[in-house]
Write a protein that holds these residues in place. Structure first.
Motif, PDB file in Angstrom:
ATOM      1  N   SER A   1     -19.420  -7.116 -15.508  1.00 39.40           N
ATOM      2  CA  SER A   1     -18.022  -7.051 -15.096  1.00 39.40           C
ATOM      3  C   SER A   1     -17.848  -7.970 -13.886  1.00 39.40           C
ATOM      4  O   SER A   1     -18.828  -8.330 -13.220  1.00 39.40           O
ATOM      5  CB  SER A   1     -17.613  -5.617 -14.739  1.00 39.40           C
ATOM      6  N   HIS A   2     -16.595  -8.344 -13.613  1.00 40.57           N
ATOM      7  CA  HIS A   2     -16.299  -9.242 -12.501  1.00 40.57           C
ATOM      8  C   HIS A   2     -15.384  -8.549 -11.492  1.00 40.57           C
ATOM      9  O   HIS A   2     -14.526  -7.739 -11.873  1.00 40.57           O
ATOM     10  CB  HIS A   2     -15.572 -10.506 -12.987  1.00 40.57           C
ATOM     11  N   ARG A   3     -15.538  -8.925 -10.221  1.00 37.11           N
ATOM     12  CA  ARG A   3     -14.653  -8.426  -9.173  1.00 37.11           C
ATOM     13  C   ARG A   3     -14.384  -9.559  -8.204  1.00 37.11           C
ATOM     14  O   ARG A   3     -15.303 -10.251  -7.772  1.00 37.11           O
ATOM     15  CB  ARG A   3     -15.292  -7.264  -8.443  1.00 37.11           C
ATOM     16  N   ALA A   4     -13.113  -9.775  -7.882  1.00 35.52           N
ATOM     17  CA  ALA A   4     -12.715 -10.857  -6.985  1.00 35.52           C
ATOM     18  C   ALA A   4     -12.551 -10.341  -5.561  1.00 35.52           C
ATOM     19  O   ALA A   4     -11.994  -9.265  -5.340  1.00 35.52           O
ATOM     20  CB  ALA A   4     -11.410 -11.482  -7.466  1.00 35.52           C
ATOM     21  N   TYR A   5     -13.020 -11.122  -4.616  1.00 36.16           N
ATOM     22  CA  TYR A   5     -12.792 -10.848  -3.198  1.00 36.16           C
ATOM     23  C   TYR A   5     -12.060 -12.048  -2.616  1.00 36.16           C
ATOM     24  O   TYR A   5     -12.560 -13.166  -2.633  1.00 36.16           O
ATOM     25  CB  TYR A   5     -14.118 -10.603  -2.466  1.00 36.16           C
ATOM     26  N   GLY A   6     -10.843 -11.777  -2.127  1.00 32.10           N
ATOM     27  CA  GLY A   6      -9.948 -12.872  -1.792  1.00 32.10           C
ATOM     28  C   GLY A   6      -9.313 -13.403  -3.068  1.00 32.10           C
ATOM     29  O   GLY A   6      -9.753 -13.095  -4.188  1.00 32.10           O
ATOM     30  N   VAL A   7      -8.264 -14.171  -2.931  1.00 31.92           N
ATOM     31  CA  VAL A   7      -7.639 -14.807  -4.097  1.00 31.92           C
ATOM     32  C   VAL A   7      -8.660 -15.771  -4.701  1.00 31.92           C
ATOM     33  O   VAL A   7      -9.179 -16.649  -4.012  1.00 31.92           O
ATOM     34  CB  VAL A   7      -6.355 -15.547  -3.702  1.00 31.92           C
TER      35      VAL A   7
ATOM     36  N   SER B   1     -14.315 -21.413  -7.799  1.00 32.16           N
ATOM     37  CA  SER B   1     -14.060 -22.591  -6.955  1.00 32.16           C
ATOM     38  C   SER B   1     -13.266 -22.222  -5.713  1.00 32.16           C
ATOM     39  O   SER B   1     -13.199 -22.993  -4.759  1.00 32.16           O
ATOM     40  CB  SER B   1     -13.304 -23.662  -7.753  1.00 32.16           C
ATOM     41  N   ARG B   2     -12.670 -21.046  -5.730  1.00 38.52           N
ATOM     42  CA  ARG B   2     -11.955 -20.519  -4.562  1.00 38.52           C
ATOM     43  C   ARG B   2     -12.169 -19.018  -4.527  1.00 38.52           C
ATOM     44  O   ARG B   2     -12.197 -18.359  -5.554  1.00 38.52           O
ATOM     45  CB  ARG B   2     -10.454 -20.827  -4.669  1.00 38.52           C
ATOM     46  N   GLY B   3     -12.352 -18.477  -3.328  1.00 41.84           N
ATOM     47  CA  GLY B   3     -12.634 -17.058  -3.210  1.00 41.84           C
ATOM     48  C   GLY B   3     -14.091 -16.756  -3.497  1.00 41.84           C
ATOM     49  O   GLY B   3     -14.955 -17.645  -3.504  1.00 41.84           O
ATOM     50  N   VAL B   4     -14.387 -15.500  -3.757  1.00 42.40           N
ATOM     51  CA  VAL B   4     -15.752 -15.039  -4.035  1.00 42.40           C
ATOM     52  C   VAL B   4     -15.698 -14.097  -5.228  1.00 42.40           C
ATOM     53  O   VAL B   4     -14.822 -13.236  -5.300  1.00 42.40           O
ATOM     54  CB  VAL B   4     -16.343 -14.305  -2.810  1.00 42.40           C
ATOM     55  N   VAL B   5     -16.638 -14.255  -6.157  1.00 43.72           N
ATOM     56  CA  VAL B   5     -16.701 -13.360  -7.314  1.00 43.72           C
ATOM     57  C   VAL B   5     -18.010 -12.588  -7.283  1.00 43.72           C
ATOM     58  O   VAL B   5     -19.079 -13.147  -7.016  1.00 43.72           O
ATOM     59  CB  VAL B   5     -16.551 -14.134  -8.648  1.00 43.72           C
TER      60      VAL B   5
ATOM     61  N   ALA C   1     -14.534 -13.714   2.589  1.00 47.60           N
ATOM     62  CA  ALA C   1     -13.509 -14.047   1.588  1.00 47.60           C
ATOM     63  C   ALA C   1     -12.178 -13.391   1.909  1.00 47.60           C
ATOM     64  O   ALA C   1     -11.120 -13.890   1.519  1.00 47.60           O
ATOM     65  CB  ALA C   1     -13.982 -13.616   0.203  1.00 47.60           C
ATOM     66  N   GLU C   2     -12.224 -12.269   2.622  1.00 51.01           N
ATOM     67  CA  GLU C   2     -10.994 -11.570   3.006  1.00 51.01           C
ATOM     68  C   GLU C   2     -10.404 -12.108   4.305  1.00 51.01           C
ATOM     69  O   GLU C   2      -9.392 -11.606   4.798  1.00 51.01           O
ATOM     70  CB  GLU C   2     -11.284 -10.074   3.138  1.00 51.01           C
ATOM     71  N   GLY C   3     -11.059 -13.143   4.869  1.00 46.36           N
ATOM     72  CA  GLY C   3     -10.494 -13.820   6.034  1.00 46.36           C
ATOM     73  C   GLY C   3     -10.922 -13.281   7.380  1.00 46.36           C
ATOM     74  O   GLY C   3     -10.343 -13.648   8.402  1.00 46.36           O
ATOM     75  N   GLN C   4     -11.944 -12.437   7.420  1.00 47.37           N
ATOM     76  CA  GLN C   4     -12.375 -11.891   8.700  1.00 47.37           C
ATOM     77  C   GLN C   4     -13.196 -12.933   9.467  1.00 47.37           C
ATOM     78  O   GLN C   4     -13.959 -13.703   8.874  1.00 47.37           O
ATOM     79  CB  GLN C   4     -13.185 -10.614   8.492  1.00 47.37           C
TER      80      GLN C   4
END
Length: 243
Positions: free
Chosen positions: A67-73, A37-41, A207-210
């Motif tokens: 497996s999962h990896r988060a980009y951004g909070v 719901s927030r960020g990108v998985v 997701a990292e704000g660029q």
């Protein structure tokens, strides 16, 4: 993913992941929906990589190592299912409507799901999932070493605009051979695969704000407007909605 863990039950819960953190390879005896719901998985399986921003959820069938990896909070929501209401047997990205979004968030955060209200909410949630359309951002894995070399080059630098003939000279394969390999191994054409890779990287960078313009250039789009057009046609939203 040979060192994967077996976690029999697929939990229904929510949790936060810090940027660049993740969940190591594992598999369940039950099916699971994964939604950010927030960020990108990003979800990695043995055959493909999937990425899901806030307008997508991922269906993980029972037995699939992932497996999962988060980009951004990232705020993750997991829904465990003993049945298969979607009749899907491969990992799949699903479009998330505003109603489905709120149902996934609310239901996975309930402290008691066995109340009459919780059971009614689950029934509506399953109805919404059953009608959700498939909208993937998926990057299949290559097996042929020549194809894998080309894919690795473009994964490292998605702004590389060379065609298959030029890329093939480095990998030791003709453009015709690579065209056939993309069709046979990936199930898509080279331009389709390259678009998926560029969108995959774009979602990570957003997701990292660029900013949109910087993301467009880093991912190989000639202009920001070209990037926005491809993004909207592929995902149904503008890249600005992910910032």
């Amino acid at each position: 993913m040979s060192n994967s863990r077996h976690l029999p039950a697929a939990p229904t819960t929510s949790r936060d992941l810090a940027a660049a953190s993740g969940v190591t390879a594992h598999w369940h005896d039950e099916h699971q929906i994964v939604y950010a719901s927030r960020g990108v998985v990003a979800v990695h399986t043995e055959t493909s990589r999937w990425i899901a921003p806030a307008h997508r959820a991922l269906w993980i069938p029972s037995g699939a190592v992932h497996s999962h990896r988060a980009y951004g909070v990232t705020r993750l929501h997991f829904l465990g299912l003993t049945q298969n209401p979607l009749k899907l047997h491969e990992p799949t990205a699903l479009a998330v409507s505003p109603l489905l979004r709120e149902l996934l968030i609310t239901y996975t955060e309930l402290t008691d799901r066995e109340t009459p209200a919780g059971k009614r909410m689950r029934a509506v949630l399953l109805d919404q999932l059953a009608t959700a359309s498939e909208r993937p951002v998926r990057v299949p894995a290559a097996h042929d070493p020549r194809l894998a070399a080309v894919c690795a080059t473009l994964e490292t630098d998605p702004s590389d605009t060379r065609g298959l003939e030029a890329l093939g000279r480095e990998a030791g394969a003709s453009g015709r051979t690579l065209t056939r390999l993309f069709r046979d191994e990936m199930g898509m054409t080279f331009p389709q695969w390259r678009t998926q890779v560029r969108l995959y990287h774009a979602l990570r960078l957003l997701a990292e704000g660029q900013p949109v313009t910087a993301v467009a250039l880093q991912c190989g789009f000639a202009t920001a407007s070209a990037f926005i057009d491809v993004f909207r046609r592929s995902l149904g939203h503008t890249p600005g909605s992910y910032l």
